[in-house]
Design a protein around this motif. Sequence first.
Motif, PDB file in Angstrom:
ATOM      1  N   LEU A 366       0.721  -1.319   0.190  1.00 25.65           N
ATOM      2  CA  LEU A 366       0.064  -0.056  -0.055  1.00 25.65           C
ATOM      3  C   LEU A 366       0.850   1.367  -0.151  1.00 25.65           C
ATOM      4  N   GLU A 367       2.150   1.135   0.794  1.00 25.10           N
ATOM      5  CA  GLU A 367       2.942   2.218   0.694  1.00 25.10           C
ATOM      6  C   GLU A 367       3.472   2.567  -0.651  1.00 25.10           C
ATOM      7  N   LYS A 368       3.811   1.384  -1.488  1.00 26.85           N
ATOM      8  CA  LYS A 368       4.338   1.462  -2.747  1.00 26.85           C
ATOM      9  C   LYS A 368       3.149   2.170  -3.529  1.00 26.85           C
ATOM     10  N   LEU A 369       1.996   1.847  -3.670  1.00 25.03           N
ATOM     11  CA  LEU A 369       0.982   2.325  -4.206  1.00 25.03           C
ATOM     12  C   LEU A 369       0.637   3.701  -4.179  1.00 25.03           C
ATOM     13  N   GLU A 370       1.009   4.192  -3.062  1.00 24.71           N
ATOM     14  CA  GLU A 370       0.805   5.785  -2.578  1.00 24.71           C
ATOM     15  C   GLU A 370       1.945   6.300  -3.362  1.00 24.71           C
TER      16      GLU A 370
END
Length: 387
Positions: A366-370
């Motif tokens: 999810l951090e990578k998605l952001e």
Amino acid sequence: MKTLGLVGGGQLGMMLTEAALQMSEHVSRVVALDPTGSCPASKAGAEQILGAYDDHDATLELAGRSDVLTYEFEGGNTDALESVISSGTAIVEPSPSTLKIIKDKLVQKEFLASHGIPVPDFAPVSTPDEIKAFLATYGRRAILKARRGGYDGKGNLEMRRAISAEAALKYFGERPVMLERRVNYEMEVSVVIARNTEGQTAAYPAVENIHESGILHTTIAPARTNKHVMRKALEVAKKTLGVLDGAGVFGIEMFVTRGGDILVNEIAPRVHNSGHHTLHSCSTSQFEQHIRAVLGMDLGSTEIRRPTVMHNILGPELMEGAYAEPKTTDPDVHIKMYKKDHTKPLRKLGHANIVGQRDDDVGSLLEKLEQIKHTLCVREKSAKARV
């Protein structure tokens, strides 16, 4: 060697076509019925019959050119599909009787409740007084829904205090509606579950869905919850599948309440947006699984081998027309575009699967998605590109 017929040739039909044509020892060709010329399924290799999803004659033509008929969209003509079965023209899966139940949201909720499957409080309404009585009993947190045809938040109206019962009914015109109590939930989850024609079943683990304005934006596989909720969601999904007829993949959408209970929101008798992660997280995608199910083959593995976050690529709100597709060189980011010629506001144009390693936590994905979300957008083609 079977010919697979599809009612609907959109993005789900496209990915079903791709999966089917990769199973060349079992499927010889795919034929799709769709009203849009050069639909996504046709661009993936399906033959296309140009016609409305519910066109009686076009449905019979589709059946006549198919051995097994299935659908990627609930808008098919159930009477025509039932006549296909009675005439023996083709096999139809899932059963049209299931489609008939699911097409009407009120009938669906009544059916589920009658079989002891937990659902939010609901009621049919047709007058302002009936709406007021429901709100007096359950409070203002309620949603007025069109019984047929709504999707991605369309056909829903939240009953805010500024909206009168009279205005709410006027908003829907002559369309029949139902009222449903808005659930105070902790998260939305879904279970994609399959059954083949021999009765074998297999379910993918529950995933967490994040919606904005009624549209699915992100799916987290597996869901960020405890084993008790995962087990309970699976139990409810199995019970729901058990009261429906037919083979194929079913998407069971659910709410997890703050007390840990499970309530079924909606059922899709087809492959589901929240199952797109399976293209990279599992050895058997939901699309291959659906084909296996309707052809009576053994079902594949549903184990999530690599945690995955799926993010929908939607049309920008202020943009229409031709567009440039996003691209990536990251081997763990898989972009899948749907071969649609033009963008429209919030139209589903593709998705990206961000895949981790077996032991990775979905939080890091999810951090990578952001970090990369700005790169997962379609953009207007430059004047030079349009020439």
